[in-house]
Design a protein around this motif. Sequence first.
Motif, PDB file in Angstrom:
ATOM      1  N   ARG A   7      -8.179  -3.856 -13.794  1.00  0.00           N
ATOM      2  CA  ARG A   7      -6.916  -3.506 -13.787  1.00  0.00           C
ATOM      3  C   ARG A   7      -5.900  -4.465 -14.599  1.00  0.00           C
ATOM      4  O   ARG A   7      -5.055  -4.136 -15.327  1.00  0.00           O
TER       5      ARG A   7
ATOM      6  N   LEU B 226       0.904  -1.191  -0.150  1.00  0.00           N
ATOM      7  CA  LEU B 226       0.077  -0.062   0.105  1.00  0.00           C
ATOM      8  C   LEU B 226       0.806   1.254   0.013  1.00  0.00           C
ATOM      9  O   LEU B 226       0.297   2.217  -0.171  1.00  0.00           O
ATOM     10  N   ASP B 227       2.309   1.119   0.133  1.00  0.00           N
ATOM     11  CA  ASP B 227       2.905   2.420  -0.135  1.00  0.00           C
ATOM     12  C   ASP B 227       3.821   2.173  -1.534  1.00  0.00           C
ATOM     13  O   ASP B 227       4.491   1.572  -1.745  1.00  0.00           O
ATOM     14  N   SER B 228       3.101   3.048  -2.287  1.00  0.00           N
ATOM     15  CA  SER B 228       3.346   2.910  -3.747  1.00  0.00           C
ATOM     16  C   SER B 228       4.786   3.110  -4.102  1.00  0.00           C
ATOM     17  O   SER B 228       5.305   2.491  -5.048  1.00  0.00           O
TER      18      SER B 228
ATOM     19  N   ARG C 189      -8.615  -3.507   0.203  1.00  0.00           N
ATOM     20  CA  ARG C 189      -7.622  -2.390  -0.156  1.00  0.00           C
ATOM     21  C   ARG C 189      -6.675  -2.966  -1.155  1.00  0.00           C
ATOM     22  O   ARG C 189      -6.062  -2.364  -2.061  1.00  0.00           O
TER      23      ARG C 189
ATOM     24  N   GLU D  72     -12.614  -4.566  -9.565  1.00  0.00           N
ATOM     25  CA  GLU D  72     -11.410  -3.605  -9.763  1.00  0.00           C
ATOM     26  C   GLU D  72     -10.323  -4.234 -10.081  1.00  0.00           C
ATOM     27  O   GLU D  72      -9.577  -3.785 -10.922  1.00  0.00           O
TER      28      GLU D  72
ATOM     29  N   THR E  35      -7.580  -3.467  -4.310  1.00  0.00           N
ATOM     30  CA  THR E  35      -7.749  -2.239  -5.186  1.00  0.00           C
ATOM     31  C   THR E  35      -6.781  -1.303  -5.228  1.00  0.00           C
ATOM     32  O   THR E  35      -5.723  -1.341  -6.317  1.00  0.00           O
ATOM     33  N   GLU E  36      -6.197  -0.710  -4.187  1.00  0.00           N
ATOM     34  CA  GLU E  36      -4.810   0.050  -4.104  1.00  0.00           C
ATOM     35  C   GLU E  36      -3.767  -0.854  -4.392  1.00  0.00           C
ATOM     36  O   GLU E  36      -2.920  -0.365  -4.955  1.00  0.00           O
ATOM     37  N   GLY E  37      -3.618  -1.837  -3.504  1.00  0.00           N
ATOM     38  CA  GLY E  37      -2.563  -2.809  -3.787  1.00  0.00           C
ATOM     39  C   GLY E  37      -2.306  -3.183  -5.336  1.00  0.00           C
ATOM     40  O   GLY E  37      -1.139  -3.344  -5.785  1.00  0.00           O
TER      41      GLY E  37
ATOM     42  N   ARG F 273      -3.447  -1.474  -8.093  1.00  0.00           N
ATOM     43  CA  ARG F 273      -3.103  -0.397  -8.643  1.00  0.00           C
ATOM     44  C   ARG F 273      -1.393  -0.117  -8.615  1.00  0.00           C
ATOM     45  O   ARG F 273      -0.836   0.125  -9.252  1.00  0.00           O
ATOM     46  N   ASN F 274      -1.012  -0.267  -7.199  1.00  0.00           N
ATOM     47  CA  ASN F 274       0.296   0.138  -6.876  1.00  0.00           C
ATOM     48  C   ASN F 274       1.355  -1.220  -7.642  1.00  0.00           C
ATOM     49  O   ASN F 274       2.322  -0.470  -8.166  1.00  0.00           O
TER      50      ASN F 274
END
Length: 314
Positions: free
Chosen positions: A160, A53-55, A95, A156, A98-100, A102-103
């Motif tokens: 992606r 989660l830290d892109s 998360r 999502e 989704t966020e993970g 994406r990153n």
Amino acid sequence: MRVFVAGATGVIGQRLLPLLALKGHEVIGLARSDDAATAVKGLGAEVARADALDSGVLARVVKDAAPDAVVHLLTAIPAKINPRRMRHDFARTNRLRTEGTRNLLYAAQEAGTKRVITQGLACIYDPHRWVPATEATPWWRNPPSQFAPVLAALRELEARTKRADGLVLRLGQLYGPGTMFAPNGSFVRQVQSGKMPLVGSGFGTFSFLHVDDAAAAIAAALDSTATGALNIVDDDPAPVREWLPILAELLEAPAPRQVPVALARLTAGGWGVAYMTQLRGAYNMRARYTLDWRPQYVSWRQGFAAELTRAAQR
């Protein structure tokens, strides 16, 4: 091939890393903590330290790893799932999906990675009692409210992955070491204590998958150019009313009692009822031919018996 595995210490990752090394791949495992880093080393892989989660940090470590392929197995699923708390208990997993995703896919793109494989689920399909789903079957139109965020996160993730020309492996209900169906797993303990009933008619249909067969499918996918989505399940979708009594018998546990839907809804909520009465099984035919993959355990019947026999012999 250099393979970067995110989710390296999960139930699948622990089986996948040694398998990939055995096949001659150079494996890099993502680790968020010191304990995870130690585990990755113990599995014979290089360590990349970052939180998915830290892109910024993730992009740096993926670039440094310079992988040919990225495998996304990131989850944070509790050892024991409370169906009434799905929204809360799956918040971090959602998360990560989704966020993970994406990153990780951005990092893979920046690193010039050509192959992306992500972990989806095969329990996404619109309920139907009799006909197992193919990859073209519509998704669940009106899921229980507790499951809706999970489904949205999976949508999502798949969108992606598709944009990255990657492959989503829609995995069945996992069993084997580290899962809730393991000999010391939460589901098995509930069956042993007589606390896992048949709900209503027990028509919910499960497509199971042993964790070793999941790892083998990922390894096969790395050698393919397939994109889109594939169902990775065994050959024997079965309703709860069929497999739950057999599991109880294998465990020498009390036969599951039957409870009405209305009573189960009070204790397990809408998702708990749907899980036991509405899930739809899936076909694996496309994966078998596309990946030249066959499950070692073609049926949960063999797999359950093998796992429980091994446990009894220890």
